[in-house]
Design a protein around this motif. Structure first.
Motif, short mmCIF file in Angstrom:
data_model
loop_
_atom_site.label_atom_id
_atom_site.label_comp_id
_atom_site.label_asym_id
_atom_site.label_seq_id
_atom_site.Cartn_x
_atom_site.Cartn_y
_atom_site.Cartn_z
N THR A 1 81.06 40.56 76.16
CA THR A 1 82.52 41.26 75.91
C THR A 1 82.15 42.31 76.10
N ALA A 2 81.31 43.00 76.39
CA ALA A 2 80.44 44.65 75.96
C ALA A 2 79.42 45.04 76.38
N ILE A 3 79.63 46.34 77.20
CA ILE A 3 78.19 46.64 77.15
C ILE A 3 78.18 48.37 77.01
N ASN A 4 77.32 48.14 76.17
CA ASN A 4 77.12 50.19 75.90
C ASN A 4 76.03 50.82 75.95
N PHE A 5 75.80 51.46 76.87
CA PHE A 5 75.06 52.62 77.03
C PHE A 5 74.68 53.98 76.35
N VAL A 6 74.00 54.68 76.62
CA VAL A 6 73.59 56.43 76.34
C VAL A 6 72.97 56.82 77.43
N ALA A 7 73.12 57.71 77.28
CA ALA A 7 72.28 58.77 78.55
C ALA A 7 72.57 60.63 77.53
N THR A 8 70.83 61.06 77.62
CA THR A 8 70.68 61.63 77.49
C THR A 8 70.08 63.07 77.78
N PRO A 9 70.70 64.25 78.33
CA PRO A 9 70.92 64.84 79.82
C PRO A 9 69.26 65.24 79.55
N GLU A 10 68.37 65.45 80.19
CA GLU A 10 67.10 65.87 80.26
C GLU A 10 66.88 67.58 81.20
N GLU A 11 67.55 67.44 81.42
CA GLU A 11 67.66 69.02 82.27
C GLU A 11 69.17 70.11 81.52
N GLN A 12 68.98 70.81 80.79
CA GLN A 12 69.47 72.12 79.95
C GLN A 12 70.54 72.91 80.83
N ASN A 13 69.85 72.92 82.15
CA ASN A 13 71.26 73.69 83.24
C ASN A 13 71.51 73.16 84.24
N ARG A 14 71.45 70.88 84.01
CA ARG A 14 73.02 70.81 84.94
C ARG A 14 73.78 70.17 84.35
N ASP A 15 74.54 69.61 84.78
CA ASP A 15 75.65 68.33 84.43
C ASP A 15 75.14 67.37 84.50
N LEU A 16 76.15 66.72 83.61
CA LEU A 16 75.50 65.47 83.73
C LEU A 16 77.12 64.66 84.71
N ASP A 17 75.96 63.95 85.99
CA ASP A 17 77.85 63.25 86.20
C ASP A 17 78.12 61.91 86.66
N MET A 18 78.48 61.28 86.13
CA MET A 18 78.67 59.16 85.88
C MET A 18 79.74 59.29 86.44
N PHE A 19 78.99 57.60 87.30
CA PHE A 19 80.35 57.16 87.97
C PHE A 19 79.90 55.35 87.32
N ILE A 20 81.26 54.61 87.30
CA ILE A 20 81.03 53.31 86.93
C ILE A 20 81.91 52.75 87.73
N ASN A 21 81.93 51.60 88.29
CA ASN A 21 82.49 50.97 89.24
C ASN A 21 82.17 49.15 88.24
N ALA A 22 83.26 48.56 88.24
CA ALA A 22 82.98 47.35 87.95
C ALA A 22 83.82 46.47 88.87
N SER A 23 83.78 45.50 88.66
CA SER A 23 84.29 44.59 89.98
C SER A 23 85.49 43.58 89.36
N LYS A 24 85.60 44.37 87.96
CA LYS A 24 87.20 43.97 87.54
C LYS A 24 87.38 44.96 86.62
N ASN A 25 88.63 44.79 86.13
CA ASN A 25 89.20 46.17 85.13
C ASN A 25 88.64 45.97 83.79
N PHE A 26 88.06 47.19 83.34
CA PHE A 26 87.80 47.64 82.11
C PHE A 26 88.42 48.41 81.49
N ASN A 27 88.08 48.20 79.22
CA ASN A 27 88.43 49.42 78.84
C ASN A 27 86.81 50.10 78.63
N LEU A 28 87.55 51.82 78.77
CA LEU A 28 86.07 53.04 78.37
C LEU A 28 86.57 53.89 77.62
N ASN A 29 85.70 54.03 76.41
CA ASN A 29 85.74 54.66 75.66
C ASN A 29 84.02 55.66 76.07
#
Length: 119
Positions: free
Chosen positions: A34-62
């Motif tokens: 019913t859910a997938i949980n992820f963690v992302a830790t930026p490795e470089e201190q001088n770059r932005d973290l870009d995130m893109f999530i695409n699903a085949s059906k609608n979902f709720n996101l926090n």
């Protein structure tokens, strides 16, 4: 690639930075997820973290962030960043200046997604 403790909270799949991940939950055995949980830790201190999530059906996101996550332990206080319902895709950039990656080297972004999970 999972971190966390399901007896004290939840588990998270660790996303490597600069990689694309594809999760398919369309098999008969996956119907109980019913859910997938992820963690992302930026490795470089001088770059932005870009995130893109695409699903085949609608979902709720926090999405939240914290500076005290470690494998096998429960995270400290998580600060909300994004809350969306009934979305099919999400794209954003998390600024290294706003989140101060340089002075918070353990900053971790938590992505909680649930709903009809067919990624």
């Amino acid at each position: 690639r999972y971190q966390g403790n399901p007896l004290k909270g939840t588990c998270y799949y660790t996303l490597l930075i600069d990689y694309q991940f594809t999760f398919s939950l369309s098999q008969e055995d996956d119907r109980y997820y019913t859910a997938i949980n992820f963690v992302a830790t930026p490795e470089e201190q001088n770059r932005d973290l870009d995130m893109f999530i695409n699903a085949s059906k609608n979902f709720n996101l926090n999405i939240t962030w914290s500076t005290s996550f470690a494998a096998g332990t429960q995270a400290g206080e998580e600060i909300p960043v994004v809350s969306r319902t009934n979305v099919k895709e999400y794209k954003d950039s998390f600024s290294n200046e706003k989140f101060d990656f340089r002075n918070n080297p353990n900053i971790t972004f938590f992505v909680y997604s649930c709903g009809s999970l067919l990624w």
